[in-house]
Design an enzyme around this catalytic site. Structure first.
Site, PDB file in Angstrom:
ATOM      1  N   CYS A 119      -9.436  -4.451   8.722  1.00  0.00           N
ATOM      2  CA  CYS A 119      -9.267  -5.681   9.464  1.00  0.00           C
ATOM      3  C   CYS A 119     -10.020  -6.775   8.712  1.00  0.00           C
ATOM      4  O   CYS A 119     -10.754  -6.497   7.777  1.00  0.00           O
ATOM      5  CB  CYS A 119      -9.845  -5.541  10.858  1.00  0.00           C
ATOM      6  N   ARG A 134      -5.491  -7.906   4.514  1.00  0.00           N
ATOM      7  CA  ARG A 134      -6.315  -6.747   4.841  1.00  0.00           C
ATOM      8  C   ARG A 134      -5.821  -6.002   6.071  1.00  0.00           C
ATOM      9  O   ARG A 134      -6.131  -4.833   6.269  1.00  0.00           O
ATOM     10  CB  ARG A 134      -7.758  -7.194   5.079  1.00  0.00           C
ATOM     11  N   TRP A 156      -5.978  -4.330  12.070  1.00  0.00           N
ATOM     12  CA  TRP A 156      -5.176  -3.163  11.689  1.00  0.00           C
ATOM     13  C   TRP A 156      -5.559  -2.102  12.704  1.00  0.00           C
ATOM     14  O   TRP A 156      -6.678  -1.600  12.692  1.00  0.00           O
ATOM     15  CB  TRP A 156      -5.538  -2.736  10.271  1.00  0.00           C
ATOM     16  N   ASN A 185     -14.897  -4.861  12.749  1.00  0.00           N
ATOM     17  CA  ASN A 185     -14.195  -3.973  11.816  1.00  0.00           C
ATOM     18  C   ASN A 185     -14.897  -2.636  11.851  1.00  0.00           C
ATOM     19  O   ASN A 185     -16.130  -2.592  11.856  1.00  0.00           O
ATOM     20  CB  ASN A 185     -14.298  -4.499  10.374  1.00  0.00           C
ATOM     21  N   GLY A 186     -14.136  -1.547  11.813  1.00  0.00           N
ATOM     22  CA  GLY A 186     -14.757  -0.227  11.823  1.00  0.00           C
ATOM     23  C   GLY A 186     -14.328   0.552  13.053  1.00  0.00           C
ATOM     24  O   GLY A 186     -13.354   0.192  13.722  1.00  0.00           O
ATOM     25  N   GLU A 193       2.057   8.085  -9.209  1.00  0.00           N
ATOM     26  CA  GLU A 193       1.831   6.677  -8.886  1.00  0.00           C
ATOM     27  C   GLU A 193       3.163   5.937  -8.701  1.00  0.00           C
ATOM     28  O   GLU A 193       3.304   5.109  -7.791  1.00  0.00           O
ATOM     29  CB  GLU A 193       0.979   6.035  -9.993  1.00  0.00           C
ATOM     30  N   LYS A 217       4.178   4.028  -5.304  1.00  0.00           N
ATOM     31  CA  LYS A 217       4.550   2.604  -5.260  1.00  0.00           C
ATOM     32  C   LYS A 217       5.866   2.449  -4.513  1.00  0.00           C
ATOM     33  O   LYS A 217       6.015   1.585  -3.673  1.00  0.00           O
ATOM     34  CB  LYS A 217       4.723   2.020  -6.674  1.00  0.00           C
ATOM     35  N   GLU A 266       5.523   3.266  -0.643  1.00  0.00           N
ATOM     36  CA  GLU A 266       4.729   2.377   0.212  1.00  0.00           C
ATOM     37  C   GLU A 266       5.364   0.999   0.416  1.00  0.00           C
ATOM     38  O   GLU A 266       5.180   0.411   1.467  1.00  0.00           O
ATOM     39  CB  GLU A 266       3.260   2.292  -0.216  1.00  0.00           C
ATOM     40  N   HIS A 289      10.316  25.079  -9.769  1.00  0.00           N
ATOM     41  CA  HIS A 289       9.723  25.979  -8.772  1.00  0.00           C
ATOM     42  C   HIS A 289      10.013  25.499  -7.354  1.00  0.00           C
ATOM     43  O   HIS A 289       9.317  25.902  -6.418  1.00  0.00           O
ATOM     44  CB  HIS A 289       8.214  26.103  -9.012  1.00  0.00           C
ATOM     45  N   LYS A 320      -4.937  -3.260   2.995  1.00  0.00           N
ATOM     46  CA  LYS A 320      -5.399  -3.295   1.617  1.00  0.00           C
ATOM     47  C   LYS A 320      -6.610  -2.400   1.402  1.00  0.00           C
ATOM     48  O   LYS A 320      -6.703  -1.695   0.419  1.00  0.00           O
ATOM     49  CB  LYS A 320      -5.730  -4.729   1.214  1.00  0.00           C
TER      50      LYS A 320
HETATM   51  C1  AGP Z   1      -2.244   1.760  -3.429  1.00  0.00           C
HETATM   52  O1  AGP Z   1      -1.096   1.059  -3.687  1.00  0.00           O
HETATM   53  C2  AGP Z   1      -2.718   1.846  -2.082  1.00  0.00           C
HETATM   54  N1  AGP Z   1      -2.268   0.917  -1.191  1.00  0.00           N
HETATM   55  C3  AGP Z   1      -3.834   2.789  -1.749  1.00  0.00           C
HETATM   56  O2  AGP Z   1      -3.398   4.069  -2.080  1.00  0.00           O
HETATM   57  C4  AGP Z   1      -5.203   2.521  -2.424  1.00  0.00           C
HETATM   58  O3  AGP Z   1      -5.124   2.764  -3.786  1.00  0.00           O
HETATM   59  C5  AGP Z   1      -6.265   3.421  -1.766  1.00  0.00           C
HETATM   60  O4  AGP Z   1      -6.363   3.104  -0.412  1.00  0.00           O
HETATM   61  C6  AGP Z   1      -7.616   3.325  -2.430  1.00  0.00           C
HETATM   62  O5  AGP Z   1      -8.110   2.032  -2.391  1.00  0.00           O
HETATM   63  P1  AGP Z   1      -9.367   1.604  -3.240  1.00  0.00           P
HETATM   64  O6  AGP Z   1      -8.996   1.701  -4.674  1.00  0.00           O
HETATM   65  O7  AGP Z   1      -9.651   0.205  -2.806  1.00  0.00           O
HETATM   66  O8  AGP Z   1     -10.481   2.545  -2.895  1.00  0.00           O
END
Ligand code: AGP
Length: 608
Positions: free
Chosen positions: A2, A27, A74, A100-101, A481, A485, A488, A504, A603
């Protein structure tokens, strides 16, 4: 996850808070709210959805207020409705809290407070804070907040205002980042520097367990024992243009295209041509200390975890040091074997990921030496590691990590080079790596020039429902990766696999409707991956391949080839990941997805 922003000063608070919220929207973005103090009363406005929804519903109430707090959420506890949005208030409507938290013991606290007559209106864990503070308020807001926080288990970054002290914000943190922005006759509180950058670059990062009392004319920071502590003022070294889209339709595209520059920044001043090594000033470990290390553990989450997998390969191959990669969320709970001869490297773009931070603390508790590979200066991880390497990629706003990934790999390459030269790597090998690293920014420009052909591929595959990504060796993490990408930001189901593992199990999925993306630069496993491509073709799969320029062999086998320049095997991921970022971006845009703020994501994941 958040975002928090607070303001005290002479200006009208609402426009300042809205501007700050917009900077923080990346965020967390499922609901938002504002609380201001106007003529001795609290005015609270909240809305489900984006900041724009909140903005459009704001009436004239509170327009003259000069003290306020705001939040973009969030959801963790309770659906993303306007009722559950922050700030939350107490029974009397005197106190407002944004948080936040996660308050882990919220159920017990809620029960205790309800028994004392407090009435709750939301399903959130945060609302208990407002009532707890009300319960303990005896004329001093900071004392009430400190007493309330002693009852709390969990993590928090909070801002609190009260109509009884209209020129004051009380802020406190434990596990969630918070900083003070210092102005002239005005002050700010925020969870992220971008929220205050329009007004000030001078910030004070609050430490764990610290509580700040902020007024227009100053601030005071106290520790858990209510003892005043001295603080250090830092200067944010980037400006507003770095957190604006600068003509690009999305932050993600801007950040993909910035990679030649972000990589230059990661490498700047760190390459020693003659000595064939790297200069890494922030490790805080002497060569003797490093030579005592007998094992490396790399730990991270998400994209940063994928970078760690590339790092593992580099460190074992070139520094000849046993290396393991752990999901931070698993490492922290599995009683890991770590001692003073283990070097634990945590990798995090944000420096705030809760699981990675907890893994770092666990490693330190067990006596390991720790390093961080972090983008955000002043973040919790950056402040708690023994030393590390800042990647200097610049602010990454798009939720999907792109430029941070390539810079994390470059930082791991620098560390491998430095450690390798201390151990077994020859000066000639070192010079070769330095030379190859220096070529990378220019080579990335060549990869980005392929964007038009990648856009055409995106057009062709935008309606796919499943995509398989395959790679081997250094490029197996790139396959993971690439799949992350795509899923997500486009919500297409995608899986990454080591190419040889396909037979496999996943090979059962392949038919003429299944696009298969091979990450197949010319490297030590090239001949092996050619066989894997043949296996997919034999089953009618559509093959897209990222290959090295001039590789006629694979180009002749596949439906579509995207070429990257030649480099050392260890550095191929920096080039091969970029076409996959562009492909995911192009597909997501064509599917009408919100590329910068994909559904359900945030984020920086500051909760477990
Ligand atoms: C990547 O596209 C993500 N949205 C997510 O996996 C991110 O890399 C992960 O949450 C780790 O974040 P950080 O590098 O800020 O620790």
């Amino acid at each position: 996850m958040c975002g928090i922003v607070g303001y005290v000063g002479p200006r009208k608070a609402i426009p300042v808070l809205l501007e700050g919220l917009k900077r923080l929207e990346y965020r967390g973005y499922d609901s938002a709210g504002i609380a201001v103090i106007a003529d001795g009363t609290l005015v609270i406005e909240k809305a489900a959805g984006r900041i724009a929804a909140l903005e459009s519903q704001l009436g004239k109430g509170g327009a003259a207020a000069t003290t306020g707090i705001a939040h973009t959420r969030w959801a963790t506890h309770g659906a993303p409705t306007s009722r559950n949005a922050h700030p939350h208030s107490d029974c009397a409507g005197h106190i407002a809290v944004a948080h936040n938290g996660i308050i882990e013991n919220h159920a017990a606290l809620r029960q205790m407070l309800a028994a004392k007559g407090h009435r709750f209106v939301s399903e959130t864990d945060t609302e208990v804070l407002a009532h707890l503070i009300e319960q303990f308020y005896h004329g001093a807001l900071d004392e009430a907040v400190a007493t309330a926080l002693r009852e709390v288990e969990g993590t928090y970054g909070i801002v609190v205002i009260s109509v009884k002290e209209p020129d004051t914000i009380v802020a406190a943190r434990s596990g969630s980042p918070l900083l003070l922005g210092l102005g002239d006759g005005e002050n700010f509180v925020a969870s992220d520097p971008s929220a205050v950058l329009a007004w000030t670059r001078s910030v004070v990062y609050l430490d764990e367990g610290h509580l700040a009392v902020v007024t227009p004319s100053g601030y005071q920071v106290k520790d858990r024992h209510a003892v005043t502590v001295s603080t250090e003022v830092s200067q944010i070294d980037w400006d507003l243009t770095t957190i604006e889209r600068g003509g690009y339709p999305h932050f993600m595209l801007k950040e993909i295209c910035e990679q030649p520059e972000s990589l230059r920044n990661t490498l700047r001043g760190r390459l020693l041509d003659e000595e064939g090594t790297a200069r890494l000033g922030g490790l805080n470990l002497s060569p003797e200390d490093l030579l005592k290390v007998d094992r490396v553990v790399l730990t991270a989450c998400g994209t940063s975890w994928h970078a760690a997998l590339v790092g593992e390969h580099m460190l074992e191959e070139l520094a000849r040091l046993p290396t393991e990669v752990e999901y931070a969320s698993e490492f922290r709970y599995r009683n890991p074997l770590v001692d003073e001869r283990t070097l634990v490297i945590v990798i995090s773009q944000s420096g705030e990921t809760a699981d990675t931070l907890a893994a770092l603390r666990e490693a330190k508790r067990r006596g390991a030496r720790t390093l961080g590979i972090v983008n955000v200066v002043g973040s919790s991880i950056a402040r708690e590691v023994d030393g590390g390497i800042f990647i200097h990629a610049g602010p990454e706003i798009g939720v999907a990590s792109t430029k941070a990934f390539t810079s994390q790999i470059a930082a791991l390459a620098l560390f491998t080079l430095y450690l390798g030269r201390l151990r077994s790597l020859s000066i000639l090998q070192g010079r070769e790596i330095v030379h190859a690293l220096k070529q990378l920014p220019g080579q990335l420009e060549a990869v980005l020039a392929r964007r038009p052909e990648i856009e055409r591929l995106a057009e062709r595959y935008a309606r796919a429902t499943n995509v398989l990504y395959l790679g081997r060796g250094y490029n197996f993490p790139v396959a993971l990766e690439g799949a992350l990408k795509l899923k997500e930001i486009s919500y297409i189901h995608a899986e990454g696999y080591p190419a040889a593992e396909m037979k496999h199990g996943p090979i059962a999925l392949i038919d003429e409707l299944m696009p298969v993306v091979f990450v197949a630069p010319r490297d030590a496993v090239h001949a092996k991956i050619v066989s894997n491509i043949e296996e997919v073709r034999a089953r009618g799969g559509r093959v897209i391949a990222v290959i090295t320029e001039g590789d006629q062999e694979i180009a002749g086998l596949v439906d579509h080839a995207i070429t990257i320049p030649e480099t050392l095997d260890m550095l191929t991921p920096i080039l091969s990941s970029v076409p996959l970022q562009l492909l995911a971006y192009g597909i997501a845009v064509r599917r009408g997805c919100n590329v910068d703020q994909p559904r359900n994501l945030a984020k920086s994941v500051t909760v477990e």
